[in-house]
Design a protein around this motif. Sequence first.
Motif, PDB file in Angstrom:
ATOM      1  N   LEU A 147      14.031  -0.776 -22.583  1.00  0.00           N
ATOM      2  CA  LEU A 147      14.550  -1.723 -23.554  1.00  0.00           C
ATOM      3  C   LEU A 147      13.415  -2.348 -24.359  1.00  0.00           C
ATOM      4  O   LEU A 147      12.400  -2.767 -23.779  1.00  0.00           O
ATOM      5  N   SER A 148      13.587  -2.419 -25.674  1.00  0.00           N
ATOM      6  CA  SER A 148      12.654  -3.138 -26.530  1.00  0.00           C
ATOM      7  C   SER A 148      11.251  -2.529 -26.418  1.00  0.00           C
ATOM      8  O   SER A 148      11.074  -1.356 -26.730  1.00  0.00           O
ATOM      9  N   ALA A 149      10.249  -3.274 -25.959  1.00  0.00           N
ATOM     10  CA  ALA A 149       8.923  -2.680 -25.776  1.00  0.00           C
ATOM     11  C   ALA A 149       8.997  -1.492 -24.829  1.00  0.00           C
ATOM     12  O   ALA A 149       8.241  -0.521 -24.967  1.00  0.00           O
ATOM     13  N   GLY A 150       9.901  -1.559 -23.858  1.00  0.00           N
ATOM     14  CA  GLY A 150      10.114  -0.419 -22.969  1.00  0.00           C
ATOM     15  C   GLY A 150      10.681   0.784 -23.705  1.00  0.00           C
ATOM     16  O   GLY A 150      10.398   1.932 -23.354  1.00  0.00           O
ATOM     17  N   GLY A 151      11.485   0.533 -24.750  1.00  0.00           N
ATOM     18  CA  GLY A 151      11.982   1.622 -25.578  1.00  0.00           C
ATOM     19  C   GLY A 151      10.874   2.242 -26.411  1.00  0.00           C
ATOM     20  O   GLY A 151      10.802   3.467 -26.569  1.00  0.00           O
ATOM     21  N   PHE A 152       9.984   1.396 -26.958  1.00  0.00           N
ATOM     22  CA  PHE A 152       8.813   1.920 -27.658  1.00  0.00           C
ATOM     23  C   PHE A 152       7.986   2.798 -26.718  1.00  0.00           C
ATOM     24  O   PHE A 152       7.507   3.864 -27.095  1.00  0.00           O
ATOM     25  N   MET A 153       7.808   2.315 -25.475  1.00  0.00           N
ATOM     26  CA  MET A 153       6.992   3.055 -24.516  1.00  0.00           C
ATOM     27  C   MET A 153       7.657   4.366 -24.111  1.00  0.00           C
ATOM     28  O   MET A 153       6.973   5.377 -23.920  1.00  0.00           O
ATOM     29  N   ALA A 154       8.975   4.372 -23.990  1.00  0.00           N
ATOM     30  CA  ALA A 154       9.679   5.610 -23.650  1.00  0.00           C
ATOM     31  C   ALA A 154       9.464   6.662 -24.738  1.00  0.00           C
ATOM     32  O   ALA A 154       9.253   7.849 -24.452  1.00  0.00           O
ATOM     33  N   ASN A 155       9.513   6.226 -26.004  1.00  0.00           N
ATOM     34  CA  ASN A 155       9.239   7.167 -27.085  1.00  0.00           C
ATOM     35  C   ASN A 155       7.811   7.688 -27.019  1.00  0.00           C
ATOM     36  O   ASN A 155       7.558   8.883 -27.232  1.00  0.00           O
ATOM     37  N   ARG A 156       6.860   6.801 -26.697  1.00  0.00           N
ATOM     38  CA  ARG A 156       5.480   7.257 -26.615  1.00  0.00           C
ATOM     39  C   ARG A 156       5.301   8.274 -25.480  1.00  0.00           C
ATOM     40  O   ARG A 156       4.566   9.248 -25.618  1.00  0.00           O
ATOM     41  N   LEU A 157       5.960   8.042 -24.364  1.00  0.00           N
ATOM     42  CA  LEU A 157       5.871   8.987 -23.250  1.00  0.00           C
ATOM     43  C   LEU A 157       6.352  10.376 -23.674  1.00  0.00           C
ATOM     44  O   LEU A 157       5.741  11.393 -23.326  1.00  0.00           O
ATOM     45  N   ALA A 158       7.453  10.413 -24.422  1.00  0.00           N
ATOM     46  CA  ALA A 158       7.970  11.706 -24.868  1.00  0.00           C
ATOM     47  C   ALA A 158       7.032  12.366 -25.869  1.00  0.00           C
ATOM     48  O   ALA A 158       6.888  13.588 -25.891  1.00  0.00           O
ATOM     49  N   CYS A 159       6.380  11.548 -26.701  1.00  0.00           N
ATOM     50  CA  CYS A 159       5.410  12.094 -27.659  1.00  0.00           C
ATOM     51  C   CYS A 159       4.191  12.673 -26.956  1.00  0.00           C
ATOM     52  O   CYS A 159       3.703  13.754 -27.308  1.00  0.00           O
ATOM     53  N   ASP A 160       3.685  11.934 -25.957  1.00  0.00           N
ATOM     54  CA  ASP A 160       2.425  12.298 -25.310  1.00  0.00           C
ATOM     55  C   ASP A 160       2.586  13.215 -24.108  1.00  0.00           C
ATOM     56  O   ASP A 160       1.668  13.984 -23.792  1.00  0.00           O
ATOM     57  N   ARG A 161       3.704  13.115 -23.398  1.00  0.00           N
ATOM     58  CA  ARG A 161       3.897  13.920 -22.188  1.00  0.00           C
ATOM     59  C   ARG A 161       5.259  14.621 -22.188  1.00  0.00           C
ATOM     60  O   ARG A 161       6.084  14.451 -21.291  1.00  0.00           O
ATOM     61  N   PRO A 162       5.510  15.436 -23.205  1.00  0.00           N
ATOM     62  CA  PRO A 162       6.777  16.162 -23.243  1.00  0.00           C
ATOM     63  C   PRO A 162       6.890  17.198 -22.128  1.00  0.00           C
ATOM     64  O   PRO A 162       7.984  17.665 -21.826  1.00  0.00           O
ATOM     65  N   ASP A 163       5.752  17.545 -21.531  1.00  0.00           N
ATOM     66  CA  ASP A 163       5.768  18.447 -20.385  1.00  0.00           C
ATOM     67  C   ASP A 163       6.348  17.777 -19.152  1.00  0.00           C
ATOM     68  O   ASP A 163       6.847  18.450 -18.238  1.00  0.00           O
ATOM     69  N   LEU A 164       6.293  16.447 -19.115  1.00  0.00           N
ATOM     70  CA  LEU A 164       6.680  15.693 -17.930  1.00  0.00           C
ATOM     71  C   LEU A 164       8.109  15.171 -18.020  1.00  0.00           C
ATOM     72  O   LEU A 164       8.813  15.096 -17.013  1.00  0.00           O
ATOM     73  N   PHE A 165       8.542  14.792 -19.220  1.00  0.00           N
ATOM     74  CA  PHE A 165       9.859  14.177 -19.397  1.00  0.00           C
ATOM     75  C   PHE A 165      10.799  15.117 -20.138  1.00  0.00           C
ATOM     76  O   PHE A 165      10.528  15.521 -21.265  1.00  0.00           O
ATOM     77  N   ALA A 166      11.909  15.437 -19.492  1.00  0.00           N
ATOM     78  CA  ALA A 166      12.893  16.333 -20.110  1.00  0.00           C
ATOM     79  C   ALA A 166      13.716  15.618 -21.162  1.00  0.00           C
ATOM     80  O   ALA A 166      14.157  16.236 -22.143  1.00  0.00           O
ATOM     81  N   ALA A 167      13.940  14.317 -20.965  1.00  0.00           N
ATOM     82  CA  ALA A 167      14.769  13.551 -21.896  1.00  0.00           C
ATOM     83  C   ALA A 167      14.422  12.073 -21.789  1.00  0.00           C
ATOM     84  O   ALA A 167      13.960  11.611 -20.742  1.00  0.00           O
ATOM     85  N   ILE A 168      14.664  11.347 -22.881  1.00  0.00           N
ATOM     86  CA  ILE A 168      14.445   9.905 -22.893  1.00  0.00           C
ATOM     87  C   ILE A 168      15.667   9.219 -23.499  1.00  0.00           C
ATOM     88  O   ILE A 168      16.444   9.840 -24.233  1.00  0.00           O
ATOM     89  N   ALA A 169      15.812   7.920 -23.203  1.00  0.00           N
ATOM     90  CA  ALA A 169      16.921   7.141 -23.754  1.00  0.00           C
ATOM     91  C   ALA A 169      16.416   5.753 -24.139  1.00  0.00           C
ATOM     92  O   ALA A 169      16.677   4.767 -23.438  1.00  0.00           O
ATOM     93  N   PRO A 170      15.669   5.641 -25.246  1.00  0.00           N
ATOM     94  CA  PRO A 170      15.172   4.326 -25.668  1.00  0.00           C
ATOM     95  C   PRO A 170      16.299   3.450 -26.202  1.00  0.00           C
ATOM     96  O   PRO A 170      17.211   3.937 -26.884  1.00  0.00           O
ATOM     97  N   VAL A 171      16.227   2.162 -25.897  1.00  0.00           N
ATOM     98  CA  VAL A 171      17.194   1.182 -26.396  1.00  0.00           C
ATOM     99  C   VAL A 171      16.414   0.099 -27.147  1.00  0.00           C
ATOM    100  O   VAL A 171      15.511  -0.522 -26.585  1.00  0.00           O
ATOM    101  N   ALA A 172      16.744  -0.112 -28.414  1.00  0.00           N
ATOM    102  CA  ALA A 172      16.151  -1.187 -29.220  1.00  0.00           C
ATOM    103  C   ALA A 172      14.635  -1.112 -29.289  1.00  0.00           C
ATOM    104  O   ALA A 172      13.949  -2.126 -29.256  1.00  0.00           O
ATOM    105  N   GLY A 173      14.080   0.087 -29.381  1.00  0.00           N
ATOM    106  CA  GLY A 173      12.648   0.279 -29.535  1.00  0.00           C
ATOM    107  C   GLY A 173      12.384   1.639 -30.160  1.00  0.00           C
ATOM    108  O   GLY A 173      12.886   2.651 -29.657  1.00  0.00           O
ATOM    109  N   THR A 174      11.604   1.686 -31.248  1.00  0.00           N
ATOM    110  CA  THR A 174      11.358   2.946 -31.943  1.00  0.00           C
ATOM    111  C   THR A 174       9.910   3.406 -31.721  1.00  0.00           C
ATOM    112  O   THR A 174       9.506   3.653 -30.599  1.00  0.00           O
TER     113      THR A 174
END
Length: 310
Positions: A147-174
């Motif tokens: 959520l929020s900053a956590g949503g921003f961080m979830a997007n960053r994880l997918a950008c930087d470690r797409p090998d590790l995360f199959a899917a993300i679900a950010p809420v209120a964070g781009t």
Amino acid sequence: MRLAFGRIGPMIATAVVMVAALAPGATAYASPAPWAAAQIDVGGLARSYELHVPAGVDHPSGLVVNLHAAGATGRDQAALTHYDAVADAHGFIVVYPDGIDMSWADGRGASVPDRQGVDDVGFISALVDQLVAEYHVDRGRVFATGLSAGGFMANRLACDRPDLFAAIAPVAGTLGVNAGCSPSRPVSVLGTYGTADPIVPFDGGTMTGRGGPSDILSAPALIDRWRQVNGCPAASAPDELPSTGDGTGTQRITYAPCAQGTAVVFMRVDGGGHTWPGAPEILPAQAVGPATHGFDASEESWQFFDSHAR
């Protein structure tokens, strides 16, 4: 004037305590249990997290990393999102990491950990590796939400470690406009954004967070970024979720099939604020905007994850 995350986090923590003490039937949200508090050393820095493992589950159906908003903690995020109950129902484990200074190095440059060069991608990646090995989780079933900053961080994880995360679900964070995002492989994305968010503007631009101002992508631009990264087709006709009479309306806009079986789904909450859909309303609407009851973001995200494993 935009409210700072620093005001929101302590309000969440205080309100969670109040919910636990005063609200009938609210204990499932406010007192997640059992807890397993722990630490992991990453680069000589002790990092903390909370872990929930459903009782009697020998072979977890997945691992979800659930990231808190700035000014909050992992335990606050668990209380707000009732993700433990969803984990119990579906047999997966969920971990709630704690950010340095109650925030994340999410790439916007507006937080203490960002300015100090904290490696939150490394921290969360090491934590995932440890939990995957310890609980024998299928590596194709590792996911992140926040959520929020956590949503921003979830997007960053997918950008930087797409090998590790199959899917993300950010809420209120781009994403910050200057945050690099060139993932080496597609990642499925379920993005939830309210058009009346008073903190993270739906249309992007400058926002004021806990650590200061930053420039961010709009919600539609973020979804379009992932659509391009994943090579998705044009959207199908929006699916209008049933109205619940709370003044909001949700369109589920799906881009699929994308490369390697991925999908991008945009949960556009018209009239919705800076909230976790389906969570109890523990903060005043004048602070975070209207809450929606049209769907449960916790259950919705797990169903998406379960359908988009590798």
